[in-house]
Design a protein around this motif. Structure first.
Motif, PDB file in Angstrom:
ATOM      1  N   ARG A 144      -2.540   6.675  -9.820  1.00  0.00           N
ATOM      2  CA  ARG A 144      -3.074   5.313  -9.977  1.00  0.00           C
ATOM      3  C   ARG A 144      -3.739   4.826  -8.688  1.00  0.00           C
ATOM      4  N   PRO A 145      -4.636   5.598  -8.104  1.00  0.00           N
ATOM      5  CA  PRO A 145      -5.207   5.217  -6.810  1.00  0.00           C
ATOM      6  C   PRO A 145      -5.938   3.875  -6.842  1.00  0.00           C
ATOM      7  N   ASN A 146      -6.376   3.451  -8.012  1.00  0.00           N
ATOM      8  CA  ASN A 146      -7.086   2.174  -8.133  1.00  0.00           C
ATOM      9  C   ASN A 146      -6.190   0.978  -7.816  1.00  0.00           C
ATOM     10  N   LEU A 147      -4.870   1.171  -7.817  1.00  0.00           N
ATOM     11  CA  LEU A 147      -3.945   0.079  -7.511  1.00  0.00           C
ATOM     12  C   LEU A 147      -3.760  -0.136  -6.007  1.00  0.00           C
ATOM     13  N   LEU A 148      -4.260   0.773  -5.198  1.00  0.00           N
ATOM     14  CA  LEU A 148      -4.017   0.747  -3.756  1.00  0.00           C
ATOM     15  C   LEU A 148      -5.306   0.454  -3.001  1.00  0.00           C
ATOM     16  N   LEU A 149      -5.156  -0.148  -1.823  1.00  0.00           N
ATOM     17  CA  LEU A 149      -6.307  -0.466  -0.985  1.00  0.00           C
ATOM     18  C   LEU A 149      -6.852   0.818  -0.386  1.00  0.00           C
ATOM     19  N   GLN A 150      -8.091   1.124  -0.716  1.00  0.00           N
ATOM     20  CA  GLN A 150      -8.685   2.374  -0.275  1.00  0.00           C
ATOM     21  C   GLN A 150      -9.678   2.150   0.860  1.00  0.00           C
ATOM     22  N   GLY A 151      -9.876   3.220   1.608  1.00  0.00           N
ATOM     23  CA  GLY A 151     -10.856   3.225   2.680  1.00  0.00           C
ATOM     24  C   GLY A 151     -11.883   4.309   2.420  1.00  0.00           C
ATOM     25  N   SER A 152     -12.666   4.585   3.430  1.00  0.00           N
ATOM     26  CA  SER A 152     -13.724   5.591   3.330  1.00  0.00           C
ATOM     27  C   SER A 152     -13.548   6.612   4.449  1.00  0.00           C
TER      28      SER A 152
ATOM     29  N   ASN B 246      -5.000   3.379  11.001  1.00  0.00           N
ATOM     30  CA  ASN B 246      -4.943   2.409   9.907  1.00  0.00           C
ATOM     31  C   ASN B 246      -5.138   3.027   8.528  1.00  0.00           C
ATOM     32  N   PHE B 247      -5.549   4.301   8.477  1.00  0.00           N
ATOM     33  CA  PHE B 247      -5.843   4.942   7.203  1.00  0.00           C
ATOM     34  C   PHE B 247      -5.259   6.339   7.157  1.00  0.00           C
ATOM     35  N   PHE B 248      -5.006   6.844   5.944  1.00  0.00           N
ATOM     36  CA  PHE B 248      -4.516   8.208   5.768  1.00  0.00           C
ATOM     37  C   PHE B 248      -5.147   8.812   4.519  1.00  0.00           C
ATOM     38  N   ARG B 249      -5.191  10.131   4.494  1.00  0.00           N
ATOM     39  CA  ARG B 249      -5.747  10.844   3.353  1.00  0.00           C
ATOM     40  C   ARG B 249      -4.605  11.337   2.462  1.00  0.00           C
ATOM     41  N   ALA B 250      -4.765  11.149   1.164  1.00  0.00           N
ATOM     42  CA  ALA B 250      -3.830  11.682   0.174  1.00  0.00           C
ATOM     43  C   ALA B 250      -4.673  12.259  -0.957  1.00  0.00           C
ATOM     44  N   GLY B 251      -4.680  13.561  -1.059  1.00  0.00           N
ATOM     45  CA  GLY B 251      -5.518  14.199  -2.079  1.00  0.00           C
ATOM     46  C   GLY B 251      -6.979  13.915  -1.809  1.00  0.00           C
TER      47      GLY B 251
ATOM     48  N   ILE C 151      -8.645   8.140   0.395  1.00  0.00           N
ATOM     49  CA  ILE C 151      -8.237   7.612   1.699  1.00  0.00           C
ATOM     50  C   ILE C 151      -7.686   6.220   1.442  1.00  0.00           C
ATOM     51  N   PHE C 152      -6.470   5.989   1.949  1.00  0.00           N
ATOM     52  CA  PHE C 152      -5.789   4.713   1.728  1.00  0.00           C
ATOM     53  C   PHE C 152      -5.471   4.046   3.055  1.00  0.00           C
ATOM     54  N   ALA C 153      -5.293   2.736   2.995  1.00  0.00           N
ATOM     55  CA  ALA C 153      -4.884   1.966   4.170  1.00  0.00           C
ATOM     56  C   ALA C 153      -3.366   1.975   4.262  1.00  0.00           C
ATOM     57  N   TYR C 154      -2.860   2.093   5.473  1.00  0.00           N
ATOM     58  CA  TYR C 154      -1.422   1.973   5.723  1.00  0.00           C
ATOM     59  C   TYR C 154      -1.052   0.501   5.655  1.00  0.00           C
ATOM     60  N   GLY C 155      -0.373   0.052   4.623  1.00  0.00           N
ATOM     61  CA  GLY C 155       0.137  -1.312   4.555  1.00  0.00           C
ATOM     62  C   GLY C 155      -0.815  -2.334   5.125  1.00  0.00           C
ATOM     63  N   LYS C 156      -2.071  -2.211   4.802  1.00  0.00           N
ATOM     64  CA  LYS C 156      -3.105  -3.004   5.458  1.00  0.00           C
ATOM     65  C   LYS C 156      -3.638  -4.085   4.538  1.00  0.00           C
TER      66      LYS C 156
ATOM     67  N   TRP D 132      -5.798  -8.014   8.808  1.00  0.00           N
ATOM     68  CA  TRP D 132      -4.876  -7.650   9.876  1.00  0.00           C
ATOM     69  C   TRP D 132      -4.766  -6.136   9.980  1.00  0.00           C
ATOM     70  N   ASP D 133      -4.296  -5.684  11.139  1.00  0.00           N
ATOM     71  CA  ASP D 133      -4.073  -4.254  11.334  1.00  0.00           C
ATOM     72  C   ASP D 133      -2.923  -3.777  10.477  1.00  0.00           C
ATOM     73  N   SER D 134      -2.875  -2.487  10.273  1.00  0.00           N
ATOM     74  CA  SER D 134      -1.862  -1.906   9.414  1.00  0.00           C
ATOM     75  C   SER D 134      -0.568  -1.651  10.153  1.00  0.00           C
ATOM     76  N   TRP D 135       0.440  -1.325   9.389  1.00  0.00           N
ATOM     77  CA  TRP D 135       1.703  -0.851   9.951  1.00  0.00           C
ATOM     78  C   TRP D 135       2.049   0.417   9.194  1.00  0.00           C
ATOM     79  N   THR D 136       2.342   1.503   9.915  1.00  0.00           N
ATOM     80  CA  THR D 136       2.501   2.810   9.302  1.00  0.00           C
ATOM     81  C   THR D 136       3.894   3.058   8.749  1.00  0.00           C
ATOM     82  N   ASP D 137       4.822   2.147   8.916  1.00  0.00           N
ATOM     83  CA  ASP D 137       6.172   2.374   8.387  1.00  0.00           C
ATOM     84  C   ASP D 137       6.338   1.866   6.964  1.00  0.00           C
ATOM     85  N   THR D 138       5.246   1.534   6.289  1.00  0.00           N
ATOM     86  CA  THR D 138       5.329   1.109   4.888  1.00  0.00           C
ATOM     87  C   THR D 138       5.170   2.302   3.985  1.00  0.00           C
TER      88      THR D 138
END
Length: 86
Positions: free
Chosen positions: A45-53, A63-68, A71-76, A80-86
């Motif tokens: 369901r990637p459409n439910l998450l905040l995506q990046g490029s 602030n971003f990570f790749r999954a498959g 590219i998604f934002a870390y709790g962003k 505001w900037d992201s937090w990677t512990d989410t």
């Protein structure tokens, strides 16, 4: 709905009543973007998450990570900037 592992809906109603009996109010915080980077939604369901490029990831790798294929934002949030512990 409260998951049965936590007592189900009746448990939250009992907690609310106990709080009210003590003059307290219950506030429930639902934060849907707190999930692991390997959560199934990143692929199902990637459409439910905040995506990046690709540009977002290159410019702000903290602030971003790749999954498959995504590219998604870390709790962003957008402001505001992201937090990677989410």
């Amino acid at each position: 709905t409260v998951h049965s592992d936590f007592g189900g809906d009746d448990a939250i109603f009992r907690l609310r009543d106990r709080c009210h009996a003590r003059g307290l109010r219950l506030m429930v915080d639902f934060v849907p973007n707190h999930m692991a980077v390997d959560h199934p939604w990143t692929t199902t369901r990637p459409n439910l998450l905040l995506q990046g490029s690709e540009e977002s990831l290159a410019r702000e790798p903290n602030n971003f990570f790749r999954a498959g294929d995504h590219i998604f934002a870390y709790g962003k949030g957008l402001l505001w900037d992201s937090w990677t512990d989410t």
